[in-house]
Write an enzyme that holds these catalytic residues in place. Sequence first.
Site, PDB file in Angstrom:
ATOM      1  N   PRO A   8       0.795  -1.226   0.000  1.00  0.00           N
ATOM      2  CA  PRO A   8       0.000   0.000   0.000  1.00  0.00           C
ATOM      3  C   PRO A   8       0.827   1.275   0.000  1.00  0.00           C
ATOM      4  O   PRO A   8       1.868   1.364   0.660  1.00  0.00           O
ATOM      5  CB  PRO A   8      -0.817  -0.106   1.291  1.00  0.00           C
ATOM      6  CG  PRO A   8      -0.093  -1.069   2.141  1.00  0.00           C
ATOM      7  CD  PRO A   8       0.552  -2.050   1.194  1.00  0.00           C
ATOM      8  N   ASN A   9       0.313   2.230  -0.747  1.00  0.00           N
ATOM      9  CA  ASN A   9       0.838   3.602  -0.836  1.00  0.00           C
ATOM     10  C   ASN A   9       2.144   3.722  -1.612  1.00  0.00           C
ATOM     11  O   ASN A   9       2.613   4.835  -1.849  1.00  0.00           O
ATOM     12  CB  ASN A   9       0.994   4.224   0.562  1.00  0.00           C
ATOM     13  CG  ASN A   9      -0.334   4.311   1.278  1.00  0.00           C
ATOM     14  OD1 ASN A   9      -1.287   4.860   0.723  1.00  0.00           O
ATOM     15  ND2 ASN A   9      -0.440   3.742   2.473  1.00  0.00           N
ATOM     16  N   ARG A  36       5.057  11.142  -2.402  1.00  0.00           N
ATOM     17  CA  ARG A  36       4.738  10.780  -1.022  1.00  0.00           C
ATOM     18  C   ARG A  36       5.938  11.070  -0.100  1.00  0.00           C
ATOM     19  O   ARG A  36       7.010  10.470  -0.269  1.00  0.00           O
ATOM     20  CB  ARG A  36       4.438   9.281  -0.964  1.00  0.00           C
ATOM     21  CG  ARG A  36       4.209   8.746   0.417  1.00  0.00           C
ATOM     22  CD  ARG A  36       4.195   7.218   0.408  1.00  0.00           C
ATOM     23  NE  ARG A  36       3.910   6.710   1.731  1.00  0.00           N
ATOM     24  CZ  ARG A  36       4.132   5.462   2.123  1.00  0.00           C
ATOM     25  NH1 ARG A  36       4.628   4.593   1.272  1.00  0.00           N
ATOM     26  NH2 ARG A  36       3.850   5.088   3.331  1.00  0.00           N
ATOM     27  N   TYR A  85      11.034   9.201   1.574  1.00  0.00           N
ATOM     28  CA  TYR A  85      11.073   8.166   0.531  1.00  0.00           C
ATOM     29  C   TYR A  85      11.782   8.592  -0.754  1.00  0.00           C
ATOM     30  O   TYR A  85      11.942   7.775  -1.663  1.00  0.00           O
ATOM     31  CB  TYR A  85       9.645   7.710   0.208  1.00  0.00           C
ATOM     32  CG  TYR A  85       8.946   7.070   1.385  1.00  0.00           C
ATOM     33  CD1 TYR A  85       9.439   5.900   1.950  1.00  0.00           C
ATOM     34  CD2 TYR A  85       7.811   7.649   1.948  1.00  0.00           C
ATOM     35  CE1 TYR A  85       8.819   5.317   3.042  1.00  0.00           C
ATOM     36  CE2 TYR A  85       7.176   7.073   3.043  1.00  0.00           C
ATOM     37  CZ  TYR A  85       7.683   5.902   3.586  1.00  0.00           C
ATOM     38  OH  TYR A  85       7.070   5.330   4.662  1.00  0.00           O
ATOM     39  N   ASN A 107       8.273  -5.361  -0.832  1.00  0.00           N
ATOM     40  CA  ASN A 107       8.077  -4.207   0.043  1.00  0.00           C
ATOM     41  C   ASN A 107       6.595  -4.167   0.358  1.00  0.00           C
ATOM     42  O   ASN A 107       5.777  -3.694  -0.449  1.00  0.00           O
ATOM     43  CB  ASN A 107       8.521  -2.901  -0.634  1.00  0.00           C
ATOM     44  CG  ASN A 107       8.438  -1.728   0.334  1.00  0.00           C
ATOM     45  OD1 ASN A 107       7.883  -1.844   1.429  1.00  0.00           O
ATOM     46  ND2 ASN A 107       8.974  -0.587  -0.055  1.00  0.00           N
ATOM     47  N   ALA A 160       3.104  -0.743   4.892  1.00  0.00           N
ATOM     48  CA  ALA A 160       2.649  -0.803   6.284  1.00  0.00           C
ATOM     49  C   ALA A 160       2.191  -2.201   6.695  1.00  0.00           C
ATOM     50  O   ALA A 160       2.194  -2.530   7.888  1.00  0.00           O
ATOM     51  CB  ALA A 160       1.529   0.210   6.501  1.00  0.00           C
ATOM     52  N   HIS A 194       4.229  -4.461   9.109  1.00  0.00           N
ATOM     53  CA  HIS A 194       4.182  -4.365  10.569  1.00  0.00           C
ATOM     54  C   HIS A 194       2.944  -5.032  11.178  1.00  0.00           C
ATOM     55  O   HIS A 194       2.852  -5.139  12.391  1.00  0.00           O
ATOM     56  CB  HIS A 194       4.240  -2.888  10.977  1.00  0.00           C
ATOM     57  CG  HIS A 194       5.273  -2.105  10.229  1.00  0.00           C
ATOM     58  ND1 HIS A 194       6.628  -2.388  10.314  1.00  0.00           N
ATOM     59  CD2 HIS A 194       5.169  -1.084   9.322  1.00  0.00           C
ATOM     60  CE1 HIS A 194       7.297  -1.561   9.509  1.00  0.00           C
ATOM     61  NE2 HIS A 194       6.443  -0.776   8.904  1.00  0.00           N
ATOM     62  N   ASP A 205       2.060 -15.772   6.880  1.00  0.00           N
ATOM     63  CA  ASP A 205       1.609 -17.145   6.615  1.00  0.00           C
ATOM     64  C   ASP A 205       1.731 -17.509   5.141  1.00  0.00           C
ATOM     65  O   ASP A 205       2.047 -18.661   4.811  1.00  0.00           O
ATOM     66  CB  ASP A 205       0.148 -17.322   7.057  1.00  0.00           C
ATOM     67  CG  ASP A 205       0.013 -17.461   8.563  1.00  0.00           C
ATOM     68  OD1 ASP A 205       1.036 -17.562   9.262  1.00  0.00           O
ATOM     69  OD2 ASP A 205      -1.142 -17.466   9.050  1.00  0.00           O
ATOM     70  N   GLU A 261      12.949  -9.117   1.925  1.00  0.00           N
ATOM     71  CA  GLU A 261      12.156  -7.977   2.405  1.00  0.00           C
ATOM     72  C   GLU A 261      12.944  -6.696   2.145  1.00  0.00           C
ATOM     73  O   GLU A 261      14.128  -6.620   2.484  1.00  0.00           O
ATOM     74  CB  GLU A 261      11.910  -8.158   3.907  1.00  0.00           C
ATOM     75  CG  GLU A 261      11.191  -6.997   4.561  1.00  0.00           C
ATOM     76  CD  GLU A 261      11.054  -7.164   6.076  1.00  0.00           C
ATOM     77  OE1 GLU A 261      11.355  -8.258   6.620  1.00  0.00           O
ATOM     78  OE2 GLU A 261      10.638  -6.186   6.718  1.00  0.00           O
ATOM     79  N   HIS A 320      12.843  -2.227   2.236  1.00  0.00           N
ATOM     80  CA  HIS A 320      12.209  -0.949   2.568  1.00  0.00           C
ATOM     81  C   HIS A 320      13.103   0.165   2.067  1.00  0.00           C
ATOM     82  O   HIS A 320      14.338   0.079   2.144  1.00  0.00           O
ATOM     83  CB  HIS A 320      12.021  -0.809   4.084  1.00  0.00           C
ATOM     84  CG  HIS A 320      11.183  -1.904   4.652  1.00  0.00           C
ATOM     85  ND1 HIS A 320       9.815  -1.937   4.513  1.00  0.00           N
ATOM     86  CD2 HIS A 320      11.518  -3.029   5.310  1.00  0.00           C
ATOM     87  CE1 HIS A 320       9.352  -3.043   5.074  1.00  0.00           C
ATOM     88  NE2 HIS A 320      10.366  -3.727   5.562  1.00  0.00           N
ATOM     89  N   LEU A 321      12.471   1.215   1.592  1.00  0.00           N
ATOM     90  CA  LEU A 321      13.234   2.391   1.181  1.00  0.00           C
ATOM     91  C   LEU A 321      13.838   3.073   2.394  1.00  0.00           C
ATOM     92  O   LEU A 321      15.002   3.483   2.381  1.00  0.00           O
ATOM     93  CB  LEU A 321      12.316   3.380   0.450  1.00  0.00           C
ATOM     94  CG  LEU A 321      11.727   2.843  -0.856  1.00  0.00           C
ATOM     95  CD1 LEU A 321      10.221   2.983  -0.856  1.00  0.00           C
ATOM     96  CD2 LEU A 321      12.313   3.569  -2.041  1.00  0.00           C
ATOM     97  N   ARG A 345      12.752   5.141  12.716  1.00  0.00           N
ATOM     98  CA  ARG A 345      11.468   5.839  12.644  1.00  0.00           C
ATOM     99  C   ARG A 345      10.593   5.475  13.851  1.00  0.00           C
ATOM    100  O   ARG A 345      11.107   5.061  14.880  1.00  0.00           O
ATOM    101  CB  ARG A 345      10.800   5.518  11.300  1.00  0.00           C
ATOM    102  CG  ARG A 345      11.650   5.940  10.098  1.00  0.00           C
ATOM    103  CD  ARG A 345      10.982   5.641   8.776  1.00  0.00           C
ATOM    104  NE  ARG A 345       9.739   6.395   8.630  1.00  0.00           N
ATOM    105  CZ  ARG A 345       8.812   6.121   7.702  1.00  0.00           C
ATOM    106  NH1 ARG A 345       9.015   5.126   6.847  1.00  0.00           N
ATOM    107  NH2 ARG A 345       7.711   6.844   7.638  1.00  0.00           N
TER     108      ARG A 345
HETATM  109  C1  DQA Z   1       8.170   1.262   3.880  1.00  0.00           C
HETATM  110  C2  DQA Z   1       8.216   1.467   5.405  1.00  0.00           C
HETATM  111  C3  DQA Z   1       6.858   1.195   6.019  1.00  0.00           C
HETATM  112  O1  DQA Z   1       6.914   1.425   7.420  1.00  0.00           O
HETATM  113  C4  DQA Z   1       5.827   2.137   5.421  1.00  0.00           C
HETATM  114  O2  DQA Z   1       4.553   1.851   5.954  1.00  0.00           O
HETATM  115  C5  DQA Z   1       5.799   2.119   3.937  1.00  0.00           C
HETATM  116  C6  DQA Z   1       7.085   2.108   3.235  1.00  0.00           C
HETATM  117  C7  DQA Z   1       9.512   1.645   3.205  1.00  0.00           C
HETATM  118  O3  DQA Z   1       9.719   1.241   2.077  1.00  0.00           O
HETATM  119  O4  DQA Z   1      10.321   2.359   3.795  1.00  0.00           O
HETATM  120  O5  DQA Z   1       4.768   2.186   3.314  1.00  0.00           O
HETATM  121  O6  DQA Z   1       7.932  -0.104   3.615  1.00  0.00           O
END
Ligand code: DQA
Length: 155
Positions: free
Chosen positions: A18-19, A26, A31, A82, A85, A88, A95, A106, A108-109, A115
């Site tokens: 998401p997002n 964003r 990011y 990635n 959210a 978390h 699963d 895994e 993350h940017l 954070r």
């Molecule tokens: C993220 C970190 C997550 O905590 C956040 O909710 C994101 C982006 C990252 O790529 O840094 O949506 O996965």
Amino acid sequence: MSPTPVLGMKSVYVLNGPNLNLLGTREPATYGTVTLADIEARLKARCAKEGLTLDFRQTNVEGELVTWLQDAGKAGAPVILNAGAYTHTSIAIHDAIRGAGVKVIEVHLSNVHAREDFRHHSMISAVAAGVILGFGALSYDLALDALIAQSKNKS
Ligand code: DQA
């Protein structure tokens, strides 16, 4: 001349949660300004050079990530994930990785450990082959580097 395929690995999935469709606009201080389309284009070019097919997807829907992880498992393809959210919160994604027996890196940017506290725990890390975070869009490239290096080492 067509590229020599990376032995043992024909395709790679990159799954975004998401997002992440909003990358570029964003929270740029967190990011960066690179868009998801930029990341896809760069990885696609790199995969083409290695003779790999890239399946690059984004969704805002948790269940869709679950289905795609299952798809990757069936295809025997590793996943750069990635989960945004959902990282978390999502037992369903945890699963799915376990159940599908899929190899996941895994990514993350941002450096989630620098954070808010609620970003410090990942439901995914325990079932991931590895975790790369904090390098902005480069985190995706580093994950691809790792998959390619591991695949070449095995062959
Ligand atoms: C993220 C970190 C997550 O905590 C956040 O909710 C994101 C982006 C990252 O790529 O840094 O949506 O996965």
